[in-house]
Design an enzyme around this catalytic site. Structure first.
Site, PDB file in Angstrom:
ATOM      1  N   ASP A   1       0.832  -1.208   0.000  1.00 67.46           N
ATOM      2  CA  ASP A   1       0.000   0.000   0.000  1.00 67.46           C
ATOM      3  C   ASP A   1       0.869   1.261   0.000  1.00 67.46           C
ATOM      4  OD1 ASP A   1      -2.272   1.491   0.034  1.00 67.46           O
ATOM      5  OD2 ASP A   1      -2.775   1.120   2.126  1.00 67.46           O
TER       6      ASP A   1
ATOM      7  N   ASN B   1       1.331   3.387  -2.901  1.00 65.87           N
ATOM      8  CA  ASN B   1       1.889   3.809  -4.195  1.00 65.87           C
ATOM      9  C   ASN B   1       1.396   5.198  -4.604  1.00 65.87           C
ATOM     10  OD1 ASN B   1       2.959   1.271  -4.308  1.00 65.87           O
ATOM     11  ND2 ASN B   1       1.571   0.479  -5.861  1.00 65.87           N
TER      12      ASN B   1
ATOM     13  N   ARG C   1       0.222   7.663  -2.668  1.00 73.57           N
ATOM     14  CA  ARG C   1       0.783   8.727  -1.818  1.00 73.57           C
ATOM     15  C   ARG C   1       2.252   8.990  -2.157  1.00 73.57           C
ATOM     16  NH1 ARG C   1      -1.219   6.036   3.457  1.00 73.57           N
ATOM     17  NH2 ARG C   1      -1.852   4.480   1.923  1.00 73.57           N
TER      18      ARG C   1
ATOM     19  N   ARG D   1      -0.453   9.076 -10.130  1.00 73.58           N
ATOM     20  CA  ARG D   1      -0.526   7.883  -9.273  1.00 73.58           C
ATOM     21  C   ARG D   1       0.119   6.664  -9.934  1.00 73.58           C
ATOM     22  NH1 ARG D   1      -3.864   7.417  -5.107  1.00 73.58           N
ATOM     23  NH2 ARG D   1      -4.235   5.247  -5.661  1.00 73.58           N
TER      24      ARG D   1
ATOM     25  N   HIS E   1       2.664   3.207  -8.915  1.00 79.18           N
ATOM     26  CA  HIS E   1       2.464   1.773  -9.188  1.00 79.18           C
ATOM     27  C   HIS E   1       3.670   1.198  -9.946  1.00 79.18           C
ATOM     28  CE1 HIS E   1      -1.442   2.047  -7.513  1.00 79.18           C
ATOM     29  NE2 HIS E   1      -1.985   2.733  -8.502  1.00 79.18           N
TER      30      HIS E   1
ATOM     31  N   TRP F   1     -11.641  -2.015  -8.725  1.00 80.74           N
ATOM     32  CA  TRP F   1     -12.230  -1.612 -10.027  1.00 80.74           C
ATOM     33  C   TRP F   1     -12.894  -0.247  -9.928  1.00 80.74           C
ATOM     34  CZ3 TRP F   1     -10.707  -4.518 -13.953  1.00 80.74           C
ATOM     35  CH2 TRP F   1     -10.407  -5.871 -13.733  1.00 80.74           C
TER      36      TRP F   1
ATOM     37  N   LEU G   1      10.804 -20.584  -4.340  1.00 81.04           N
ATOM     38  CA  LEU G   1       9.749 -19.715  -3.796  1.00 81.04           C
ATOM     39  C   LEU G   1       8.484 -19.741  -4.657  1.00 81.04           C
ATOM     40  CD1 LEU G   1       9.043 -17.123  -1.892  1.00 81.04           C
ATOM     41  CD2 LEU G   1       9.732 -15.827  -3.899  1.00 81.04           C
TER      42      LEU G   1
ATOM     43  N   SER H   1      -8.471  -4.862   4.648  1.00 75.39           N
ATOM     44  CA  SER H   1      -8.989  -4.574   3.306  1.00 75.39           C
ATOM     45  C   SER H   1      -9.384  -5.833   2.535  1.00 75.39           C
ATOM     46  CB  SER H   1      -7.966  -3.765   2.492  1.00 75.39           C
ATOM     47  OG  SER H   1      -7.625  -2.595   3.176  1.00 75.39           O
TER      48      SER H   1
HETATM   49  C1  FPP Z   1      -2.098   0.188  -3.257  1.00 73.36           C
HETATM   50  O1  FPP Z   1      -1.577   1.485  -3.182  1.00 73.36           O
HETATM   51  C2  FPP Z   1      -1.551  -0.471  -4.407  1.00 73.36           C
HETATM   52  C3  FPP Z   1      -2.280  -1.055  -5.399  1.00 73.36           C
HETATM   53  C4  FPP Z   1      -3.736  -1.115  -5.425  1.00 73.36           C
HETATM   54  C5  FPP Z   1      -1.592  -1.647  -6.547  1.00 73.36           C
HETATM   55  C6  FPP Z   1      -0.421  -2.453  -6.151  1.00 73.36           C
HETATM   56  C7  FPP Z   1       0.334  -2.825  -7.324  1.00 73.36           C
HETATM   57  C8  FPP Z   1       1.686  -2.894  -7.344  1.00 73.36           C
HETATM   58  C9  FPP Z   1       2.544  -2.637  -6.189  1.00 73.36           C
HETATM   59  C10 FPP Z   1       2.375  -3.338  -8.547  1.00 73.36           C
HETATM   60  C11 FPP Z   1       1.995  -4.749  -8.820  1.00 73.36           C
HETATM   61  C12 FPP Z   1       2.920  -5.374  -9.667  1.00 73.36           C
HETATM   62  C13 FPP Z   1       2.668  -6.517 -10.294  1.00 73.36           C
HETATM   63  C14 FPP Z   1       3.771  -7.181 -10.934  1.00 73.36           C
HETATM   64  C15 FPP Z   1       1.329  -7.110 -10.376  1.00 73.36           C
HETATM   65  P1  FPP Z   1      -2.567   2.706  -3.377  1.00 73.36           P
HETATM   66  O2  FPP Z   1      -2.671   2.998  -4.819  1.00 73.36           O
HETATM   67  O3  FPP Z   1      -3.872   2.404  -2.718  1.00 73.36           O
HETATM   68  O4  FPP Z   1      -1.795   3.825  -2.629  1.00 73.36           O
HETATM   69  P2  FPP Z   1      -2.456   5.023  -1.798  1.00 73.36           P
HETATM   70  O5  FPP Z   1      -3.189   4.388  -0.656  1.00 73.36           O
HETATM   71  O6  FPP Z   1      -1.279   5.815  -1.360  1.00 73.36           O
HETATM   72  O7  FPP Z   1      -3.362   5.759  -2.722  1.00 73.36           O
END
Ligand code: FPP
Length: 258
Positions: free
Chosen positions: A38, A40, A42, A51, A55, A87, A149, A214
């Site tokens: 979590d 990304n 921010r 945003r 990611h 979504w 793994l 969550s």
């Molecule tokens: C939550 O942060 C993150 C996600 C919903 C997406 C996570 C995805 C990745 C880390 C990349 C995945 C990579 C692969 C290879 C599948 P947020 O967007 O809710 O952050 P925020 O709470 O700060 O807004």
């Protein structure tokens, strides 16, 4: 084994890090680590970036975390990449996240194979865009005989829906006489979940300071140890991961006993 580690920091830090890794490996490491990645958004906002830049940076941390987990001898790593609720996000963000498995696996699949990593997925496959599904299924197929793994992506995953679906399958098997009421116990019920081939997580990590589940692995996390950090996922580095494992090694797990 150690020279395989892709160290994330400069050389000066690496010997301390290697020592730490070796020390951690002297004690049992968790068999299954689950991570809610979590923060990304921010991370990106702090840098005045869109945003999706967060990611993308988060995807790089997926690779590093996977390599370190593998080197530590952790057997299963489940990463919550997209929930059934995600979504609701803006279309461009959803589309971007759905492209990440292709980008990640397109770039790193050879490295995963070289390191004997097996890719798996939990979540509702039928709602994923075809290109996302194809990338994941190709990786699953190409790594199915690896026995290092297990890198398990939770993608379009939701735990309540998973439990309801499991209950429906139980009812169906009961009606067909495949399952008797007296045979339904926790272990049997677990076999109806998407995680049937995996042990329950020993350790749950959530980044970014949020202290909630969550809708993630609600059944499976019943006896897991939780470790929360304020660090945003794109900033989560090997020091943080090792700190979580060290904290786990200090916990006394009683599973309801004394
Ligand atoms: C939550 O942060 C993150 C996600 C919903 C997406 C996570 C995805 C990745 C880390 C990349 C995945 C990579 C692969 C290879 C599948 P947020 O967007 O809710 O952050 P925020 O709470 O700060 O807004």
């Amino acid at each position: 084994m150690l020279n395989k580690i892709r160290l994330w920091k400069n050389q000066n830090n690496s010997s301390t890090l290697r020592d730490k890794i070796e020390k951690i490996k002297e004690l049992p490491v968790p068999d299954h680590v689950a991570i809610i990645m979590d923060g990304n958004g921010r991370w990106a906002k702090k840098r005045a970036l869109p945003r999706i830049a967060g990611h993308h940076e988060g995807m790089k941390v997926v690779r590093k975390t996977t390599m370190l987990a593998n080197d530590l001898g952790i057997k299963n790593l489940t990463l919550y990449a997209f929930s059934t609720e995600n979504w609701k996000r803006p279309k461009n963000e959803v589309e971007y996240i759905m492209k990440l498995p292709e980008e990640f696996l397109g770039t790193f699949l050879p490295e995963l194979i070289e390191n004997n990593v097996q890719v798996k997925m939990i979540g509702y496959k039928d709602q994923l865009p075809l290109h996302t599904l194809k990338a994941i299924e190709k990786a699953i197929e190409q790594t199915k005989n690896n026995n290092g793994l297990i890198l398990n992506f939770a993608l379009n995953y939701g735990s309540r829906a998973e439990i309801i679906d499991a209950v429906k399958k139980v009812l169906n098997d009961y009606q067909r006489g495949i399952l008797k009421e007296e045979d339904l116990d926790e272990e049997r019920f677990s076999s109806y979940l998407m995680t049937s081939s995996l042990p329950d997580p020993d350790l749950l990590i959530r980044t970014s300071g949020e202290i909630r589940l969550s809708n993630f692995m609600l059944w499976q996390l019943a006896y897991s140890e939780f470790w929360f950090t304020d660090v945003l996922w794109p900033d989560f580095d090997e020091e943080h991961f090792l700190k979580a494992i060290e904290a786990f090694q200090k916990r006394q797990r009683r599973f309801g006993g004394l």
